[in-house]
Write an enzyme that holds these catalytic residues in place. Sequence first.
Site, short mmCIF file in Angstrom:
data_model
loop_
_atom_site.label_atom_id
_atom_site.label_comp_id
_atom_site.label_asym_id
_atom_site.label_seq_id
_atom_site.Cartn_x
_atom_site.Cartn_y
_atom_site.Cartn_z
CB THR A 50 11.48 -4.69 -7.73
OG1 THR A 50 11.28 -4.36 -6.35
CG2 THR A 50 12.16 -6.05 -7.83
CG LEU A 138 14.49 -0.02 2.17
CD1 LEU A 138 14.91 -0.33 3.60
CD2 LEU A 138 15.03 -1.10 1.24
CB ALA A 139 8.43 -2.25 -0.36
CE1 TYR A 224 -1.86 5.29 -4.75
CE2 TYR A 224 -2.75 3.92 -2.99
CZ TYR A 224 -2.88 4.53 -4.23
OH TYR A 224 -4.04 4.35 -4.95
CE1 TYR A 234 -0.96 1.00 0.98
CE2 TYR A 234 -1.06 3.38 1.21
CZ TYR A 234 -0.35 2.23 0.92
OH TYR A 234 0.98 2.34 0.61
CG LEU A 272 2.32 2.18 -10.73
CD1 LEU A 272 3.74 2.68 -10.75
CD2 LEU A 272 1.81 2.00 -12.14
CB THR A 274 4.50 -3.24 -6.46
OG1 THR A 274 3.60 -3.09 -5.34
CG2 THR A 274 4.66 -1.90 -7.17
#
Length: 395
Positions: A50, A138-139, A224, A234, A272, A274
């Site tokens: 993805t 990877l997430a 990011y 973040y 974006l 996701t």
Amino acid sequence: MIIEPRTRGFICLTSHPTGCEQNVIDQIEYVKLKGKIDGAKKVLVIGASTGFGLASRITSAFGSDAATIGVFFDKPATEGRPGSPGYYNTAAFEKHAHQAGLYAKSINGDAFSNEIKEQVVNLIKEDLGQIDLVIYSLASPVRKHPETGKRYKSVLKPIGEVFSNKTVDFHTGNVSEISINPAEGDDIANTVTVMGGEDWKMWMDALQAENLLSEGATTVAYSYIGPDVTKPVYRNGTIGAAKDDLEKTAVTITDDLKSIGGKAYVSVNKALVTQASSAIPVIPLYISLLFKVMKEKNIHEGCIEQIQRLYSQRLFGGDLDLDAKGRIRVDDWEMREDVQAEIAELWKSATTENLSEIGDLEGYSNEFFKLFGFKVAGVDYDADVNEVVKIPSEQ
């Protein structure tokens, strides 16, 4: 069966195989339209099903005619139960790669584990010999450490003090205030263990130990930074600590690869929609305003546009244009002063009543559903579909 979207919070519980395939086809066509890239020919993508990982695999294959191996952890369909979107995406990618005469094989399992690393090592030995480019994308919110067996969970928290700001429920458009308590105990260390650079280095060590990296091999991990409004939760929060670790690891890996002239880079990408970003408070509101501003300036990009630009203009374009910390920046358009100044003004006035006018909540929502194969142009969602789709290389 006829498959409809069913949501719970920021998760869609169903996915549509035809919509996912059309999504992949659209990305393939975009890359082909942009022309050939003189890039890597043998590519390993870790986290390939993805988002940026999928876009990287598509750009490698259809931009540079690369042989690709993809690693991911996704759920196949069973009769009456759709599979995960990543599974359908990979099945579609392999189908179209094979039709184009391209090598494409996939390994579905826990990329953090030694077993999956060993499977990938053996597959490279058997089929490709060596790898020119390793993409690490990877997430995952959880990591089972391969040496100790201990499970670590990442958390999204500020560090030091409570963070309060606006957020939006992108399903309803309701703008509200949210407060997030700061990290405590092992929160920071656990998040770094899951989302930092340790596993990236383990992958590179495993490949280098078996002489599976070609002369001058490159590896890229995605990161990011984001604007001031999201910094407390973040970049200056627990996830930011993990991203800092990722960036330090790039330096270590580059040092390890000196003997073959290899390099490791972190690419800082644009915000974006996701599955991961949808779960982060504040981010959906920021992205809905960002989309509006960037679309009006005709500089909006999705995953495939970002990665095609990364490959064609940075990685294989002759000018990496690194920042002061040695990072590749393809968030450059997002972080333009004029873009951020407009968003900062819009942020102050954003309410439930005016967000549909000053932001692009519809665009955000559409992109969210497209992740799962819904709201994709050209797909008949009233038609019966076969939910049981197989990945060709797994058969």
